[in-house]
Motif scaffolding. Structure first.
Motif, PDB file in Angstrom:
ATOM      1  N   ALA A 126      77.178  99.367  82.576  1.00  0.00           N
ATOM      2  CA  ALA A 126      76.572  98.300  81.784  1.00  0.00           C
ATOM      3  C   ALA A 126      77.883  97.693  80.898  1.00  0.00           C
ATOM      4  CB  ALA A 126      75.637  98.575  80.650  1.00  0.00           C
ATOM      5  N   HIS A 127      78.724  98.534  80.216  1.00  0.00           N
ATOM      6  CA  HIS A 127      79.826  98.124  79.396  1.00  0.00           C
ATOM      7  C   HIS A 127      80.694  97.218  80.252  1.00  0.00           C
ATOM      8  CE1 HIS A 127      79.132  99.743  75.340  1.00  0.00           C
ATOM      9  NE2 HIS A 127      78.525 100.812  75.807  1.00  0.00           N
ATOM     10  N   ILE A 135      69.610  98.537  84.762  1.00  0.00           N
ATOM     11  CA  ILE A 135      68.300  99.192  84.750  1.00  0.00           C
ATOM     12  C   ILE A 135      68.214 100.453  85.029  1.00  0.00           C
ATOM     13  CG2 ILE A 135      65.979  99.019  85.075  1.00  0.00           C
ATOM     14  CD1 ILE A 135      66.249  95.801  85.574  1.00  0.00           C
ATOM     15  N   PHE A 136      67.963 101.121  84.155  1.00  0.00           N
ATOM     16  CA  PHE A 136      68.088 102.748  84.485  1.00  0.00           C
ATOM     17  C   PHE A 136      66.454 103.115  84.894  1.00  0.00           C
ATOM     18  CE2 PHE A 136      69.726 106.827  85.118  1.00  0.00           C
ATOM     19  CZ  PHE A 136      68.780 107.685  84.813  1.00  0.00           C
ATOM     20  N   LEU A 137      66.330 103.830  86.001  1.00  0.00           N
ATOM     21  CA  LEU A 137      65.038 104.129  86.262  1.00  0.00           C
ATOM     22  C   LEU A 137      64.790 105.498  85.602  1.00  0.00           C
ATOM     23  CD1 LEU A 137      64.656 103.491  90.031  1.00  0.00           C
ATOM     24  CD2 LEU A 137      64.066 101.996  88.048  1.00  0.00           C
ATOM     25  N   GLY A 138      63.914 105.563  84.492  1.00  0.00           N
ATOM     26  CA  GLY A 138      63.840 106.895  83.582  1.00  0.00           C
ATOM     27  C   GLY A 138      62.522 107.504  84.186  1.00  0.00           C
ATOM     28  N   VAL A 139      62.557 108.380  85.066  1.00  0.00           N
ATOM     29  CA  VAL A 139      61.943 109.435  85.434  1.00  0.00           C
ATOM     30  C   VAL A 139      62.042 110.916  85.037  1.00  0.00           C
ATOM     31  CG1 VAL A 139      60.857 110.286  87.757  1.00  0.00           C
ATOM     32  CG2 VAL A 139      61.384 107.997  87.178  1.00  0.00           C
ATOM     33  N   GLY A 140      61.065 111.630  84.866  1.00  0.00           N
ATOM     34  CA  GLY A 140      61.526 113.106  84.446  1.00  0.00           C
ATOM     35  C   GLY A 140      60.745 113.631  83.387  1.00  0.00           C
ATOM     36  N   PHE A 141      60.897 114.833  83.245  1.00  0.00           N
ATOM     37  CA  PHE A 141      60.068 115.453  82.328  1.00  0.00           C
ATOM     38  C   PHE A 141      61.008 115.870  80.927  1.00  0.00           C
ATOM     39  CE2 PHE A 141      56.288 116.133  84.362  1.00  0.00           C
ATOM     40  CZ  PHE A 141      56.489 116.481  85.822  1.00  0.00           C
ATOM     41  N   TYR A 163      71.517  96.533  79.029  1.00  0.00           N
ATOM     42  CA  TYR A 163      71.127  97.932  79.435  1.00  0.00           C
ATOM     43  C   TYR A 163      69.549  97.902  79.173  1.00  0.00           C
ATOM     44  CZ  TYR A 163      70.812 102.991  80.033  1.00  0.00           C
ATOM     45  OH  TYR A 163      70.044 104.279  80.303  1.00  0.00           O
ATOM     46  N   SER A 164      68.848  98.474  80.068  1.00  0.00           N
ATOM     47  CA  SER A 164      67.456  98.553  79.907  1.00  0.00           C
ATOM     48  C   SER A 164      66.834  99.896  80.658  1.00  0.00           C
ATOM     49  CB  SER A 164      66.583  97.482  79.863  1.00  0.00           C
ATOM     50  OG  SER A 164      66.643  96.901  81.136  1.00  0.00           O
ATOM     51  N   VAL A 165      65.822 100.616  80.293  1.00  0.00           N
ATOM     52  CA  VAL A 165      65.055 101.402  81.071  1.00  0.00           C
ATOM     53  C   VAL A 165      63.727 101.110  81.370  1.00  0.00           C
ATOM     54  CG1 VAL A 165      64.335 103.994  80.985  1.00  0.00           C
ATOM     55  CG2 VAL A 165      66.388 103.377  80.008  1.00  0.00           C
ATOM     56  N   LEU A 166      63.374 101.304  82.778  1.00  0.00           N
ATOM     57  CA  LEU A 166      62.003 101.416  83.248  1.00  0.00           C
ATOM     58  C   LEU A 166      61.385 102.777  83.017  1.00  0.00           C
ATOM     59  CD1 LEU A 166      59.825  99.379  84.295  1.00  0.00           C
ATOM     60  CD2 LEU A 166      60.530 100.228  86.675  1.00  0.00           C
ATOM     61  N   ALA A 167      60.565 102.960  82.215  1.00  0.00           N
ATOM     62  CA  ALA A 167      60.178 104.370  81.920  1.00  0.00           C
ATOM     63  C   ALA A 167      59.173 104.961  82.489  1.00  0.00           C
ATOM     64  CB  ALA A 167      60.244 104.493  80.245  1.00  0.00           C
ATOM     65  N   ALA A 168      59.282 106.039  82.883  1.00  0.00           N
ATOM     66  CA  ALA A 168      57.665 106.829  83.398  1.00  0.00           C
ATOM     67  C   ALA A 168      57.838 108.305  83.211  1.00  0.00           C
ATOM     68  CB  ALA A 168      57.803 106.636  85.119  1.00  0.00           C
ATOM     69  N   SER A 293      63.479  95.429  73.492  1.00  0.00           N
ATOM     70  CA  SER A 293      64.433  94.845  74.357  1.00  0.00           C
ATOM     71  C   SER A 293      65.242  95.539  75.248  1.00  0.00           C
ATOM     72  CB  SER A 293      65.343  94.082  73.304  1.00  0.00           C
ATOM     73  OG  SER A 293      65.920  94.805  72.236  1.00  0.00           O
ATOM     74  N   TYR A 294      65.100  97.098  75.078  1.00  0.00           N
ATOM     75  CA  TYR A 294      65.615  97.930  75.964  1.00  0.00           C
ATOM     76  C   TYR A 294      64.404  98.464  77.066  1.00  0.00           C
ATOM     77  CZ  TYR A 294      69.253  97.796  72.900  1.00  0.00           C
ATOM     78  OH  TYR A 294      70.430  97.170  72.170  1.00  0.00           O
ATOM     79  N   ASP A 295      63.220  97.948  76.982  1.00  0.00           N
ATOM     80  CA  ASP A 295      62.221  98.117  77.804  1.00  0.00           C
ATOM     81  C   ASP A 295      62.250  97.362  79.195  1.00  0.00           C
ATOM     82  OD1 ASP A 295      60.166  98.984  79.150  1.00  0.00           O
ATOM     83  OD2 ASP A 295      58.810  98.926  77.439  1.00  0.00           O
ATOM     84  N   ALA A 296      62.678  97.715  80.240  1.00  0.00           N
ATOM     85  CA  ALA A 296      62.819  96.889  81.315  1.00  0.00           C
ATOM     86  C   ALA A 296      61.248  96.265  81.734  1.00  0.00           C
ATOM     87  CB  ALA A 296      63.274  97.595  82.631  1.00  0.00           C
ATOM     88  N   ALA A 297      60.502  97.099  81.395  1.00  0.00           N
ATOM     89  CA  ALA A 297      58.955  96.318  81.883  1.00  0.00           C
ATOM     90  C   ALA A 297      58.506  95.126  80.846  1.00  0.00           C
ATOM     91  CB  ALA A 297      58.032  97.370  81.379  1.00  0.00           C
TER      92      ALA A 297
END
Lengths: 359, 343, 65
Positions: A126-127, A135-141, A163-168, A293-297
């Motif tokens: 991103a920098h 966009i980072f795919l945020g998947v994980g525990f 930079y943003s995250v699609l969080a799950a 603003s960092y939430d890709a959704a």
């Protein structure tokens, strides 16, 4: 290597195997390893070769890629098709079949999708590429979530706008609660080591207190897993059920307070759907409004195709330990690691992948 | 399937599928359908009685798309020479002549090109082969990621018996010439995206002297292979897949550098699945295995050679390993593009 | 892995002579010489060496039985 080799020792594993056989006797017992990393470690280290046949190890819903429903990936694919977007993701997500495509196919069609091993790589991208949206795919525990939260905190502090995250992200303790409320007959849980390093061992006690089920937080080396099984057996035989910690060199009762605080700053809990299990209350995390603003959704408006699940795929039941991979009509035939139908076969921590490869 | 994916170039099942279902379907001939590391040919192929024919010539080709172009222990050019020499050597041939095609990106530094070519020349001299023909193409900036190289190689068949995995028998020994996973790890470390620093170097080397030494003392050697993409796990699995024999190996016997092992742990790789570019696997009947091992150990490239396991009737079709901590596990055929552009 | 060096939030961690970078912002007061668990490019917990030693001790005792 320090703190690895000491826990891969033949004298120890043989002694533990004997102890397990002695305590278990000929009791038919079933344990669930909750965490995908344990599923992988058990296969990779050949743990079953040391266990008596009457001890069964089944895998649970601890594979983050496996429990993420197709609509998330469909959303990621829709984002990947936007101009000037770079999708960054952990490798596991690439081959998972979504409703009509996959990240791998999407990349072949021209989308900029890159495999990273850390959110720090995504931030660097991103920098270095201010004209692109990363966009980072945020998947994980809970072991992985703090690393995504940290990246969002760093982005926020640096006033990074691309930079943003699609969080799950999902949470383990509510999943345990759901499993215990279901049809599954279990004698014990191997609780996840790295998740527990973050959340601490105390957090399991309320969930497990009412149930006569052994619970041991286990590390990932061969002796850790065997020792945890031995400790679980001791609980079962004595009837003194409790949440014990085998992985004491890493897991404390309270966990990592600083990491938990960072997660809490960025995320709040929400109800979320788990593949096969359905919606579990307060089992997921979403990015707080302050960080919208960092939430890709929220940042991007895309049309996501209607979700389609794959007929006959038994990933959902397998994740709950209700059936084995061999019970799925696709297993080994139309569903293989190279041509997966369901996520369980393609994820590195997937139950079907482990059974297909390691037997 | 309507588009080519990275995994089609990985050397694994997807690659095999593409070759069989597309290339072999169209090119269709008996030699190609053997899918050997090299094509074994004879000039009298048009005369009748094919069973009595002995191949005279080995022919092979490989393309090199490794990234980065230069790495600790080698470069794309050295790799190109060694890789093709090795495909001929493990097929029981004496490598003689190479061709070399360069596809160069506009703007590529001549100094870098010269460095790589000089290295290729040295490697060829050391391996006793000559680059006798070649080709050069230049494409627009952005279309070739620096440099791609293709080499083809021709050799004279010298093994007394034809080397083939079909000759593998229960009881045979598996010999490995030295430490595994060094190449793949060196490549990973040389990629700028990772902050990895390690003393591990690529093992890139021409193996023809080693294969000659083995065949000299072990003429009944069943087959040989250099375990490149997919590592030892891919090579051994491919030998026993769909057969009635299996292979069992001992983890403790497998040569592995401490640094390489540490990096594999760090990155979550199984060393058995990581690429090598200067190592040899040989299946040798027990009677000749001691001599073969000694011959390997007497050569600098085989100084860490070891017997790592044997062919069994147990677990037919599978590769199984006895771990160094007392368990037994299956070592599956690796899938997917574990490490793309490794060679 | 062992912390060899810290520069802001980035540490250099090592194992058997190889090093890689790891972000340490999830830890309270990381220090050089400490052993940490690294996950997805971040150090997520310190390894308690005392507990590790006790675990090994227990395992050794089990063998001697």
């Amino acid at each position: 290597m320090k703190y690895i080799d000491e826990f891969r020792n033949t004298a120890h594993t043989k002694a533990l195997a004997k102890r397990i056989a002695d305590i278990a006797g000929d009791r038919e017992l079933t344990f669930m390893e909750v965490c995908g990393t344990h599923t992988m470690a058990i296969s990779r280290f050949g743990i079953r070769s040391l266990l008596p046949k009457n001890l069964r190890l089944i895998s649970g819903p601890g594979c983050p890629v496996c429990v993420t429903a197709n609509d998330y990936l469909d959303h990621a694919i829709a984002l990947a098709r936007l101009p000037n977007v770079t999708i960054t993701t952990f490798g596991d997500m690439m081959k998972v079949p979504a409703s009509t495509s996959s990240l791998t196919k999407c990349r072949a069609e021209g989308a900029d999708i890159r495999i990273v091993t850390s959110t720090t790589e995504a931030l660097t991208l991103a920098h270095q590429n201010p004209e692109r949206e990363v966009i980072f795919l945020g998947v994980g525990f809970e072991a992985t979530t703090p690393t995504i939260a940290a990246s969002l905190m760093l982005a926020y502090n640096d006033k990074l706008t691309n930079y943003s995250v699609l969080a799950a992200h999902k949470l383990i303790p509510p999943a345990l609660e759901a499993l215990l409320g279901g049809q599954l007959k279990l004698n014990g849980f191997l609780l996840p080591g790295h998740v527990s390093a973050i959340i601490g061992s105390n957090v399991y006690k309320p969930t497990l207190a009412e149930h006569n089920v052994a619970a041991v937080v286990a590390g990932f080396e061969p002796t850790d897993i065997l020792r945890a099984l031995a400790e679980s057996l001791e609980q079962i035989v004595s009837g003194n059920y409790a949440v014990n910690v085998e992985y004491r060199r890493v897991v404390s009762p309270e966990g990592n307070t600083k990491a938990k605080a960072i997660v809490d700053e960025i995320f709040e809990s929400c109800d979320t759907a788990w593949r096969g299990i359905g919606v579990i209350p307060n089992s997921g995390l979403r990015i707080r409004e302050d960080y919208a603003s960092y939430d890709a959704a929220k940042k991007f408006n895309v049309e996501v195709e209607p979700t389609r699940e794959h007929k006959g795929c038994k990933c959902g039941e397998i994740l709950q330990g209700l059936c084995q991979p061999s019970d799925c009509p696709h297993f080994g035939k139309s569903c293989t690691p190279d041509n997966p139908v369901g996520a369980c076969m393609v994820s590195g921590e997937g139950t079907c992948a482990a059974y297909y490869r390691y037997g | 399937m309507d588009r080519i994916l990275l995994s089609h170039g990985g050397g694994g099942r997807q690659s095999q599928k593409l070759v069989r279902e597309l290339f072999a379907k169209h090119f269709a001939n008996h030699t190609l359908d053997q899918f050997g590391d090299a094509a074994l040919l004879d000039f009298d192929f048009r005369t009748p009685s094919p069973e009595s024919r002995v191949p005279q010539l080995a022919f092979t080709t490989d393309s090199y798309v490794v990234r980065p172009l230069e790495f600790p222990g080698g470069n794309i050019g050295k790799l190109a020479v060694c890789g093709t020499v090795n495909d001929l050597a493990v097929s029981g041939a004496e490598p003689l002549w190479l061709s070399c095609g360069f596809i160069i990106e506009e703007g590529f530094e001549v100094a870098a090109l010269e460095r790589i070519v000089a290295s290729m020349a040295q490697t060829a001299r050391d391996a006793n082969v000559s680059v006798v023909c070649g080709d050069t193409k230049v494409v627009d900036r952005g279309k070739a990621d620096g440099l791609f190289i293709n080499t083809a190689g021709v050799g004279r068949c010298i093994s007394k018996k034809s080397l083939s995995p079909n000759s593998i028998q229960a009881g045979d020994k598996i010999l490995l010439s030295g430490t595994i996973a060094d190449h793949g790890i060196a490549i990973m470390a040389a990629r700028k995206e990772l902050t990895l620093e390690t003393p591990v170097e690529s093992d890139c080397a021409a193996l023809n002297e080693l294969t000659n030494a083995i065949m000299e003392v072990a003429p009944d050697t069943r087959c040989m292979r250099d375990p490149t993409r997919g590592g030892v796990a891919a090579a051994l699995n491919e030998w026993v897949e769909n057969t009635d024999t299996g292979i069992t190996i001992e983890e403790g016997a497998i040569p592995l550098n401490e640094s390489t092992r540490a990096v594999c742990e760090m990155l979550g790789f199984d060393p058995l699945t990581v690429a090598n570019e200067g190592k040899l696997l040989a299946v040798v009947p027990t009677a000749e295995s001691k001599a073969a091992l000694k011959a390997m150990q007497s050569h600098v490239l085989g100084k860490n050679a070891a017997v790592i396991g044997s062919v069994t009737t147990d677990n037919p079709g599978k590769l199984v390993m006895s771990t160094s901590f007392g368990t037994t596990r299956i070592v599956p055929l690796p899938s997917g593009e574990l490490l793309p552009r490794i060679c | 892995m062992k912390i060899e060096n810290i520069d802001g939030v980035t540490a250099t961690v090592s194992a058997a002579g190889s090093t890689i970078a790891a972000n340490v912002m999830l830890l309270d007061e990381p220090a050089i010489g400490e052993y940490v668990l690294v996950h997805a490019g971040f150090a997520i917990k310190k390894i308690d060496e005392q507990e590790a030693a006790e675990t090994i001790e227990t395992l050794n005792k089990l063998v001697d039985k």
